[in-house]
Scaffold this motif. Structure first.
Motif, PDB file in Angstrom:
ATOM      1  N   ASP B  46       1.078  -0.944   0.119  1.00  0.00           N
ATOM      2  CA  ASP B  46      -0.173   0.106   0.231  1.00  0.00           C
ATOM      3  C   ASP B  46       1.062   1.194  -0.051  1.00  0.00           C
ATOM      4  OD1 ASP B  46      -2.837  -0.062  -0.139  1.00  0.00           O
ATOM      5  OD2 ASP B  46      -2.791  -2.229   2.013  1.00  0.00           O
ATOM      6  N   LEU B  48       1.121   5.455   0.482  1.00  0.00           N
ATOM      7  CA  LEU B  48       0.209   6.539   1.405  1.00  0.00           C
ATOM      8  C   LEU B  48       0.974   7.674   1.312  1.00  0.00           C
ATOM      9  CD1 LEU B  48      -0.403   3.891   3.342  1.00  0.00           C
ATOM     10  CD2 LEU B  48      -1.933   6.295   4.661  1.00  0.00           C
ATOM     11  N   HIS B  53      -4.156  10.791   1.496  1.00  0.00           N
ATOM     12  CA  HIS B  53      -4.265   9.835   2.517  1.00  0.00           C
ATOM     13  C   HIS B  53      -4.356  10.067   3.628  1.00  0.00           C
ATOM     14  CE1 HIS B  53      -3.306   7.222  -0.948  1.00  0.00           C
ATOM     15  NE2 HIS B  53      -4.601   6.233  -0.732  1.00  0.00           N
ATOM     16  N   LEU B  63       0.043   8.941  12.038  1.00  0.00           N
ATOM     17  CA  LEU B  63       0.745   8.242  10.544  1.00  0.00           C
ATOM     18  C   LEU B  63       1.430   7.541  10.684  1.00  0.00           C
ATOM     19  CD1 LEU B  63       0.294   9.108   7.744  1.00  0.00           C
ATOM     20  CD2 LEU B  63       2.337  11.002   8.138  1.00  0.00           C
ATOM     21  N   LYS B  66      -0.548   4.002  11.250  1.00  0.00           N
ATOM     22  CA  LYS B  66      -1.661   4.508  10.002  1.00  0.00           C
ATOM     23  C   LYS B  66      -1.338   3.114   8.683  1.00  0.00           C
ATOM     24  CE  LYS B  66      -5.874   6.261   7.526  1.00  0.00           C
ATOM     25  NZ  LYS B  66      -6.612   6.712   7.498  1.00  0.00           N
ATOM     26  N   CYS B  67      -0.395   3.977   8.718  1.00  0.00           N
ATOM     27  CA  CYS B  67       0.477   3.283   7.224  1.00  0.00           C
ATOM     28  C   CYS B  67       0.928   2.534   7.638  1.00  0.00           C
ATOM     29  CB  CYS B  67       1.839   3.894   7.211  1.00  0.00           C
ATOM     30  SG  CYS B  67       1.618   5.199   6.788  1.00  0.00           S
ATOM     31  N   ASN B  71      -2.193  -1.620   6.284  1.00  0.00           N
ATOM     32  CA  ASN B  71      -1.314  -2.939   6.011  1.00  0.00           C
ATOM     33  C   ASN B  71      -1.215  -4.514   6.700  1.00  0.00           C
ATOM     34  OD1 ASN B  71       0.485  -2.460   2.930  1.00  0.00           O
ATOM     35  ND2 ASN B  71       0.854  -0.952   4.558  1.00  0.00           N
ATOM     36  N   PHE B  89      10.288   5.171   1.748  1.00  0.00           N
ATOM     37  CA  PHE B  89       9.125   6.589   1.575  1.00  0.00           C
ATOM     38  C   PHE B  89      10.373   8.067   1.198  1.00  0.00           C
ATOM     39  CE2 PHE B  89      10.564   8.517   6.556  1.00  0.00           C
ATOM     40  CZ  PHE B  89      11.729   6.629   6.550  1.00  0.00           C
ATOM     41  N   LEU B 106       4.861   3.729  14.047  1.00  0.00           N
ATOM     42  CA  LEU B 106       4.940   2.666  13.590  1.00  0.00           C
ATOM     43  C   LEU B 106       5.260   1.690  13.830  1.00  0.00           C
ATOM     44  CD1 LEU B 106       4.941   2.177   9.775  1.00  0.00           C
ATOM     45  CD2 LEU B 106       7.740   1.865  10.680  1.00  0.00           C
ATOM     46  N   ILE B 129       4.580   7.377   1.336  1.00  0.00           N
ATOM     47  CA  ILE B 129       5.160   6.310   2.466  1.00  0.00           C
ATOM     48  C   ILE B 129       4.501   5.561   1.698  1.00  0.00           C
ATOM     49  CG2 ILE B 129       5.023   5.177   4.504  1.00  0.00           C
ATOM     50  CD1 ILE B 129       4.216   7.810   5.041  1.00  0.00           C
ATOM     51  N   CYS B 130       5.768   4.321   1.389  1.00  0.00           N
ATOM     52  CA  CYS B 130       5.104   2.174   0.436  1.00  0.00           C
ATOM     53  C   CYS B 130       5.242   1.649   1.863  1.00  0.00           C
ATOM     54  CB  CYS B 130       5.590   2.316  -0.632  1.00  0.00           C
ATOM     55  SG  CYS B 130       5.166   1.450  -1.464  1.00  0.00           S
TER      56      CYS B 130
END
Lengths: 322, 322
Positions: B46, B48, B53, B63, B66-67, B71, B89, B106, B129-130
């Protein structure tokens, strides 16, 4: 305007039919992989950002190629065989012509390496492409960065510096003829991931990595993680075919510090020289011996007369460069 | 200014020490996973994007949470147990205070699910952010989207619509008291991935997915891929605690189409109702029966008096919305 699901389907879903390894591909919450018993999974993620890793008006076919190539190159540097990849990207707009070319460049390289697109995510935003790639390799055969040993030869695949030279020409730092510029630019736009060489080096090489930020800086990671040092034979470094015609100073600077080459740098015992050369032949990849691993930490540069060279080396860093 | 390698090391590397599953973590060309024999690997990516997002000034701790949560939610929707993730990112600048909070948000969620950071990439660019996440599950136990069957009950976990309500309040579409707004916003900022429920539903549920774009649209993916239709009992949908106090019309609209809930929607035979309720108890997750899978394609909405409801449903799509 195409919807998110239409986008994924139209350009990428044909590529994701399940097979023995891939139990489930694009279109569910997750893709499912069936690992081969006894194998390890190698995983790497790279993000490419418009304006930093490529020009905003980059040819989408070449961009598709390059995005996957840099990830395949990470697998090559471990000695892993490609299995598949996920593609997440943000795009300012859903431009069908752009997407079609991007998908063609990406998927033709994927097909050449039997590496399947297994999942993805698309969103609206500044152009940004994130690929996570998966490969496999037999347990304990990975070519790690921390595995160099004292007395190892240092080798490099292919040639170095033409990608950096092309960039210098774009920036007007050097003048190249149109045809030379195109030839050098191809090295920047279409790097060749050294998958076959990486696999052939399993059990032969000790440490390996791929050169993305420049030989000197990247070799530094092997040295740091292995707790060792090295001497490089600077005038033995294989310059790209266009860079070969430039001044000695430029050749040295760009072979040592030019990024974007995606060649493999690896170390192996002197007793395996014949095996390395054979691995180069079977994988159809030139290999050149360029230095030696030593106990004394630090990187020493030596010219053809065995004299030390003093140079200021600038490795590429996304946050330290302007 | 921190360099790329310093960044990864300082905030994230402590989290990547090898263990039995993880043969090699952050710092080499690839991470290496040792798959458990007999298990499949579930993979999801995913991305963001700032401004799409999340708000550009989003709290970095939330954040970070949520990131990873979105996932983890994809793993939950397959019934997979988390193993690890890669983080790529791009950031406009290497702001230590921001990075520290982002990493805390995170990694605290990662720790709670024993999900390890195994690799990454950082670069300079617009905030993006991936995350690619890996989980495992026994072969052929995945909760797939294409597995719904005629007569299945449709269920949903937790509650729906508060995340969308918080957004509506930000946009001044509705007025909420400060405390209500904060309570609803927590659902938007800190979704709870339903990992334990997903695992408990293995062998019981047929189809499942997580609700990111709104129940009606996401259930549509199950229906489309299963080649079936459904009736939803709209007034049975569990509205979030703040949304419950709103008008009937808003409750219906936001429970059906509000995105960002990250609850699970799943189908199961009527004969397994007791097992579903038990799975909800063991995983400490509310579950509500909200409809039924039928042979006739399309989605039918029914009110408490078994009368059809006519509504225009707008699902969230990154390319179709303005």
């Amino acid at each position: 305007m195409l919807s998110e699901f239409d986008l994924i389907k139209r350009y990428f879903a044909h590529h994701s039919a399940p097979d023995a390894m891939l139990a489930l591909g694009v279109g569910d919450d997750c893709a499912l992989l069936n690992p081969t018993p006894g194998m390890q999974i190698a995983i790497s993620s790279d993000m490419l950002v418009s304006g930093r890793h490529f020009f905003p008006d980059a040819d989408p076919f070449l961009l598709g190629h390059k995005c996957l190539a840099v990830n395949l190159s990470d697998l090559a540097a471990m000695g892993a065989k490609p299995l598949g990849f996920t593609l997440a990207f943000s795009l300012p707009e859903a431009n069908p012509a752009w997407l079609e070319q991007f998908a063609r460049g990406l998927l033709s390289l994927a097909d050449a390496h039997q590496c399947r697109l297994i999942g993805g995510d698309t969103t609206k935003g500044p152009l940004n492409i994130c690929i996570t790639i998966f490969g496999e390799l037999p347990k304990d055969s990975a070519l790690r960065r921390d595995a160099a040993q004292i007395g190892d030869d240092i080798w490099v695949s292919g040639s170095l510096g033409d990608a950096r030279l092309a960039l210098a020409a774009y920036w007007k730092e050097v003048a190249l003829s149109e045809s030379d510029h195109q030839r050098a630019a191809q090295r920047m736009h279409q790097p060749t991931p050294r998958i076959a060489l990486g696999i052939a080096l399993r059990g032969i090489a000790h440490a390996a990595l791929d050169i993305s930020d420049g030989l000197a800086g990247d070799l530094g990671h092997i040295l740091e993680r292995s707790g060792l040092g090295a001497t490089l034979f600077v005038d033995q470094l294989p310059a790209g075919s266009v860079l070969q015609q430039q001044t000695l100073e430029l050749r040295r600077q760009f072979t040592l510090t030019g990024g974007d080459d995606y060649e493999l740098c690896f170390t192996a015992p002197a007793s395996r020289r014949a095996d390395i050369i054979a691995a180069g032949h079977t994988s159809n990849t030139p290999v050149t011996r360029i230095g030696q691993i030593e106990a004394a930490t630090g990187l020493r540069l030596m010219d053809d007369q065995q004299q030390p060279i003093r140079m200021t080396l600038h490795s590429f860093d996304h946050f330290s460069t302007p």
